[in-house]
Design a protein around this motif. Sequence first.
Motif, short mmCIF file in Angstrom:
data_model
loop_
_atom_site.label_atom_id
_atom_site.label_comp_id
_atom_site.label_asym_id
_atom_site.label_seq_id
_atom_site.Cartn_x
_atom_site.Cartn_y
_atom_site.Cartn_z
N PRO A 1 0.84 -1.20 0.00
CA PRO A 1 0.00 0.00 0.00
C PRO A 1 0.88 1.25 0.00
O PRO A 1 2.10 1.16 0.16
CB PRO A 1 -0.78 -0.13 1.31
CG PRO A 1 0.11 -0.94 2.20
CD PRO A 1 0.85 -1.89 1.31
N GLU A 2 0.25 2.39 -0.17
CA GLU A 2 1.01 3.63 -0.19
C GLU A 2 1.76 3.84 1.12
O GLU A 2 2.90 4.31 1.14
CB GLU A 2 0.09 4.82 -0.48
CG GLU A 2 0.83 6.13 -0.64
CD GLU A 2 -0.08 7.26 -1.08
OE1 GLU A 2 0.33 8.43 -0.97
OE2 GLU A 2 -1.22 6.98 -1.53
N ASN A 3 1.10 3.48 2.22
CA ASN A 3 1.71 3.59 3.54
C ASN A 3 1.38 2.34 4.35
O ASN A 3 0.32 1.74 4.17
CB ASN A 3 1.19 4.83 4.30
CG ASN A 3 1.56 6.13 3.60
OD1 ASN A 3 2.73 6.50 3.53
ND2 ASN A 3 0.56 6.83 3.07
N GLY A 4 2.26 1.99 5.26
CA GLY A 4 1.97 0.87 6.14
C GLY A 4 1.95 -0.46 5.41
O GLY A 4 2.65 -0.65 4.41
N VAL A 5 1.12 -1.38 5.91
CA VAL A 5 0.99 -2.71 5.30
C VAL A 5 -0.48 -3.05 5.19
O VAL A 5 -1.33 -2.51 5.90
CB VAL A 5 1.73 -3.78 6.14
CG1 VAL A 5 3.20 -3.43 6.31
CG2 VAL A 5 1.08 -3.99 7.49
N TRP A 6 -0.79 -3.96 4.26
CA TRP A 6 -2.18 -4.41 4.12
C TRP A 6 -2.60 -5.21 5.35
O TRP A 6 -1.77 -5.83 6.02
CB TRP A 6 -2.33 -5.28 2.88
CG TRP A 6 -2.02 -4.62 1.58
CD1 TRP A 6 -0.99 -4.92 0.73
CD2 TRP A 6 -2.74 -3.54 0.96
NE1 TRP A 6 -1.02 -4.11 -0.38
CE2 TRP A 6 -2.08 -3.24 -0.27
CE3 TRP A 6 -3.86 -2.80 1.32
CZ2 TRP A 6 -2.51 -2.24 -1.13
CZ3 TRP A 6 -4.29 -1.79 0.46
CH2 TRP A 6 -3.63 -1.52 -0.75
N GLU A 7 -3.90 -5.21 5.65
CA GLU A 7 -4.39 -5.89 6.83
C GLU A 7 -4.05 -7.38 6.87
O GLU A 7 -3.66 -7.89 7.93
CB GLU A 7 -5.91 -5.70 6.98
CG GLU A 7 -6.29 -4.29 7.42
CD GLU A 7 -7.76 -4.18 7.76
OE1 GLU A 7 -8.54 -5.08 7.39
OE2 GLU A 7 -8.14 -3.18 8.42
N PRO A 8 -4.17 -8.14 5.77
CA PRO A 8 -3.80 -9.55 5.85
C PRO A 8 -2.34 -9.77 6.27
O PRO A 8 -2.05 -10.66 7.08
CB PRO A 8 -4.06 -10.07 4.43
CG PRO A 8 -5.13 -9.17 3.91
CD PRO A 8 -4.79 -7.82 4.46
#
Length: 217
Positions: free
Chosen positions: A119-126
């Motif tokens: 993602p643009e920032n952080g990480v995807w929930e999975p």
Amino acid sequence: MHSFSDLALAVYCPRKLYYRREDDRDVPADVERRRALAFEYGTLLDADDALLRSHPIAVSPDEFRTNLSHARGRLERWSEIAEPPHRDVLLTGRECRGIAHKLLEGPPAPSIVSAGRPPENGVWEPQSVRAVAAAKALAWERSTPVETAFVEYPAYGTIRRMDISTRRKALYRRAIRTVEAIDGSPPRLADDGKCTACEYRDRCGVRTRSLRSLLGI
């Protein structure tokens, strides 16, 4: 005992998890090739365009080198990420078990390698849930708190450090509840973009609509 991958799928799509449990398929070869990039950072960082194009990177060679250079400059534990002391480690905790693609020492921290796009920032929930599961299992095995984890998107040269925060722990707990509640086929998603590329789309029966139909053209 829940697997890390089941928890990640429970957050992504419970119905996909239901079908995956019935389908004992191997990890696709293209996923394995992309994950393998995470163990070649030292070589790829200084590689020329031709060498990079021979690998399954998902961005231009310039963007890949830029992303990886930023990771090297930003991450305090770059050397361990680039040359992990342990790889593909099976961790078993109180509630879940699975593979940490990399295991860092001093302080201990797991790293999860994703074949997908960041993602643009952080990480995807999975991937967040998977990393929390790995951190909790590692903490259980070592009898010590594990406060951080890493998620890598090697096809993009992107590496994200994440704190095991209260919010992320709550998402993990939700995934546990979802997995334990699955008894039969969960409801279908409502024309979700996740369905378009899903390998179980035909079996699931979800009808995806084109952009033209959504716009009434």
